[in-house]
Motif scaffolding. Structure first.
Motif, mmCIF file in Angstrom:
data_model
loop_
_atom_site.group_PDB
_atom_site.id
_atom_site.type_symbol
_atom_site.label_atom_id
_atom_site.label_comp_id
_atom_site.label_asym_id
_atom_site.label_seq_id
_atom_site.Cartn_x
_atom_site.Cartn_y
_atom_site.Cartn_z
ATOM 1 N N SER A 205 5.262 79.244 -2.629
ATOM 2 C CA SER A 205 4.421 78.399 -3.125
ATOM 3 C C SER A 205 3.669 79.213 -4.106
ATOM 4 O O SER A 205 3.524 80.205 -4.129
ATOM 5 C CB SER A 205 3.345 77.791 -2.032
ATOM 6 O OG SER A 205 2.516 78.827 -1.392
ATOM 7 N N ALA A 206 3.333 78.237 -4.841
ATOM 8 C CA ALA A 206 2.238 78.634 -6.123
ATOM 9 C C ALA A 206 1.226 77.395 -6.325
ATOM 10 O O ALA A 206 1.575 76.493 -6.306
ATOM 11 C CB ALA A 206 2.842 79.116 -7.338
ATOM 12 N N GLY A 207 0.106 77.983 -6.887
ATOM 13 C CA GLY A 207 -0.948 77.015 -7.148
ATOM 14 C C GLY A 207 -1.940 77.605 -7.852
ATOM 15 O O GLY A 207 -2.157 78.809 -7.699
ATOM 16 N N ALA A 208 -2.607 76.734 -8.663
ATOM 17 C CA ALA A 208 -3.788 77.052 -9.435
ATOM 18 C C ALA A 208 -4.955 75.684 -9.440
ATOM 19 O O ALA A 208 -4.313 74.653 -9.250
ATOM 20 C CB ALA A 208 -3.614 77.466 -10.671
ATOM 21 N N GLU A 209 -6.191 76.170 -9.335
ATOM 22 C CA GLU A 209 -7.317 74.855 -9.300
ATOM 23 C C GLU A 209 -8.457 75.585 -9.799
ATOM 24 O O GLU A 209 -8.810 76.717 -10.008
ATOM 25 C CB GLU A 209 -7.479 74.406 -7.857
ATOM 26 C CG GLU A 209 -8.224 73.545 -7.663
ATOM 27 C CD GLU A 209 -8.482 72.953 -6.345
ATOM 28 O OE1 GLU A 209 -7.505 72.086 -5.758
ATOM 29 O OE2 GLU A 209 -9.393 73.207 -5.685
ATOM 30 N N ILE A 210 -8.937 74.540 -10.552
ATOM 31 C CA ILE A 210 -10.203 74.667 -11.144
ATOM 32 C C ILE A 210 -11.205 73.342 -11.023
ATOM 33 O O ILE A 210 -10.829 72.450 -11.371
ATOM 34 C CB ILE A 210 -10.458 75.134 -12.729
ATOM 35 C CG1 ILE A 210 -11.755 75.548 -13.334
ATOM 36 C CG2 ILE A 210 -9.738 74.043 -13.530
ATOM 37 C CD1 ILE A 210 -11.709 76.275 -14.500
ATOM 38 N N GLY A 211 -12.328 73.799 -10.660
ATOM 39 C CA GLY A 211 -13.228 72.534 -10.394
ATOM 40 C C GLY A 211 -14.569 73.106 -10.354
ATOM 41 O O GLY A 211 -15.021 74.259 -10.336
ATOM 42 N N GLU A 212 -15.931 71.974 -10.157
ATOM 43 C CA GLU A 212 -16.960 72.249 -10.004
ATOM 44 C C GLU A 212 -17.304 73.136 -8.641
ATOM 45 O O GLU A 212 -18.363 73.585 -8.777
ATOM 46 C CB GLU A 212 -17.805 71.075 -9.815
ATOM 47 C CG GLU A 212 -17.874 70.090 -11.167
ATOM 48 C CD GLU A 212 -18.254 68.725 -11.146
ATOM 49 O OE1 GLU A 212 -18.909 68.540 -9.958
ATOM 50 O OE2 GLU A 212 -18.450 67.989 -11.986
ATOM 51 N N THR A 213 -16.340 73.120 -7.805
ATOM 52 C CA THR A 213 -16.668 73.849 -6.338
ATOM 53 C C THR A 213 -15.969 75.166 -6.411
ATOM 54 O O THR A 213 -16.307 76.004 -5.431
ATOM 55 C CB THR A 213 -16.421 73.047 -5.343
ATOM 56 O OG1 THR A 213 -14.982 72.813 -5.418
ATOM 57 C CG2 THR A 213 -17.032 71.726 -5.354
#
Length: 110
Positions: free
Chosen positions: A34-42
């Motif tokens: 699996s691979a993932g990336a996330e960006i957010g206020e938290t």
């Protein structure tokens, strides 16, 4: 108030068996990636995971996983920090864990 975030995630695997009874869980998995990336206020994070096989068990907040994996990445946010290189690393925050080559011991703070 809404929390803004964006990300992408992909996963593929062969074989998984899982059982739960009350606060107890057990799982066995075959090869997966699996691979993932996330960006957010938290928080922000990116992680790539590849695993040959694993078995894991949890009893309430304590868990143990035996496997062979090469997770690599970093995440940081309000829930804590996680850093791994080739399956070896740590997590501190809501989930506290130590990993070595894909095997892991964890304790989740409730």
């Amino acid at each position: 108030m809404s929390i803004q975030k964006a990300g992408a995630y992909a996963e593929a695997g062969v074989g998984q068996a899982r059982a739960e009874y009350g606060a107890f869980e057990a799982e066995a998995k075959g090869p997966s990636a699996s691979a993932g990336a996330e960006i957010g206020e938290t928080g922000v994070g990116a992680m790539a995971r590849a695993e040959l096989a694993s078995v894991s068990t949890k009893a309430g907040p304590v868990g143990v996983k035996l496997g062979l994996g090469v997770d690599t990445g970093l995440s940081a946010g309000v829930g804590g920090v996680e850093a791994k290189v080739l399956g070896t690393g740590f997590s501190v925050g809501e989930k506290n864990s130590v990993s070595v080559l894909g095997s892991e011991v964890e304790c989740v703070v409730m």
